[in-house]
Design a protein around this motif. Sequence first.
Motif, PDB file in Angstrom:
ATOM      1  N   GLU A  37      64.858  22.012  49.739  1.00 28.23           N
ATOM      2  CA  GLU A  37      66.045  22.568  50.350  1.00 28.23           C
ATOM      3  C   GLU A  37      66.404  21.769  51.352  1.00 28.23           C
ATOM      4  O   GLU A  37      67.509  22.056  52.208  1.00 28.23           O
TER       5      GLU A  37
ATOM      6  N   ARG B 230      70.681  24.495  48.729  1.00 24.78           N
ATOM      7  CA  ARG B 230      71.489  24.907  49.474  1.00 24.78           C
ATOM      8  C   ARG B 230      72.766  24.012  49.288  1.00 24.78           C
ATOM      9  O   ARG B 230      74.051  24.406  49.398  1.00 24.78           O
TER      10      ARG B 230
ATOM     11  N   GLU C 228      75.042  24.566  46.530  1.00 24.83           N
ATOM     12  CA  GLU C 228      75.880  25.826  46.769  1.00 24.83           C
ATOM     13  C   GLU C 228      76.895  25.244  47.424  1.00 24.83           C
ATOM     14  O   GLU C 228      78.265  25.681  47.057  1.00 24.83           O
ATOM     15  N   SER C 229      76.907  24.751  48.589  1.00 27.54           N
ATOM     16  CA  SER C 229      78.030  24.243  49.234  1.00 27.54           C
ATOM     17  C   SER C 229      78.918  23.087  48.638  1.00 27.54           C
ATOM     18  O   SER C 229      80.076  23.493  48.625  1.00 27.54           O
TER      19      SER C 229
ATOM     20  N   GLU D  96      77.095  30.456  44.546  1.00 25.98           N
ATOM     21  CA  GLU D  96      75.989  30.924  44.884  1.00 25.98           C
ATOM     22  C   GLU D  96      74.991  30.698  43.999  1.00 25.98           C
ATOM     23  O   GLU D  96      75.146  31.005  42.607  1.00 25.98           O
ATOM     24  N   ARG D  97      73.662  30.551  44.167  1.00 17.59           N
ATOM     25  CA  ARG D  97      72.457  30.046  43.034  1.00 17.59           C
ATOM     26  C   ARG D  97      72.232  30.999  42.153  1.00 17.59           C
ATOM     27  O   ARG D  97      72.047  30.700  41.116  1.00 17.59           O
TER      28      ARG D  97
END
Length: 367
Positions: A13, A33, A36-37, A42-43
């Motif tokens: 992460e 994350r 995701e960005s 969303e995961r």
Amino acid sequence: MSSNTMRFEKLLEAVPDALVGMDEKGVIRFVNRQTESLFGYERNKVIGEPIDTLVPEPLWQIYAEHQQDYFADPITRSSGLDLQLRGRAQDGTEFPINISMSHIDTDDVLLVITAVRDVTRQRQAVDNAALVEAIVEYSDDAISASTLEGTITSWNPAAERMYGYPSKEIIGRSGSVLTPQDRAGEMGALLTKVKDGQTVRHFRTKRVRKDGTVFPIALSAAPIRDAAGAIVGVAGVFRDVTEQGQVFEALERMASIVENSAEAIIGKTLEGIIISWNPAAEELFGYSSQDIIGKSSSLLSLESGSEVTKAILTKIRAGQPVGHLETKGVRKNGTVFDASATISPIRDAYGAVIGASVIAREMTGKR
């Protein structure tokens, strides 16, 4: 999930890259994350989904074709910038990516971690660098770079032609070798300006070639900065202005001749609008240059608009001069006088006829 796996995923992460873990079948088991960005998911929307959710089919096929090789020989592989690899965001847009694949044994499941980077800026940087390199390589101006101490670090083909030094002879030497002795202090002053972050534009000076000849140049210099913005060198652009100087001197001589001529010399467009007017024209016609420039030349002749005038204009447009034309001139006060005129085409830099020059003299009482 084991504690080893949990610790491992927490560690991932913190990695600044987008990381995607998948199993041997290509099913996504983990994303961080940054993923995701980057992709806009969303995961919980991608975990358990096939990898081609994030990677378009052509790229997934590359993986599928070599899947057994990846698992048989567990080493990190990077696809690099040489392949046109692309990722697919949630909204369907695609963007260039750089992928490396590694095997990591977490004791629970064998994961393939795919490090994904958005390389749009990298590609633009590569393209921009190639463009700049091409501009420098094929420029007609001499372009060089030097350290802040004046040591030459780059030298383009135009610089070789201008100065006579091939790059292998000049790179690593001081730029002072190009400066005439009577201008020895000039280089230090220019370097000082550039060190202060200033740009020097169109500085007229002289330089010396390998064979010892001195010639005039126009010089521009600018700071070279590193990624942090610190000034680390100087970029210089040099233009030989020998020919420009000769043209300028010729123009000055011509202007002097026109200014001091005893004959009226007038310039006009092909539409007959007066654009230049010398002192002898002021004396002959009675108009000052402020009075007449921008006005029609028809004010100066009784024969304006006649068939003879039209025939003359046809010849001028065709690039043919008209000599010793006898005509009638009209002064500002309305008096008419006998005149002789010679008319020649005025051409632009490309040879196109854009106007006419008229040399006029009074002939009253001289016949």
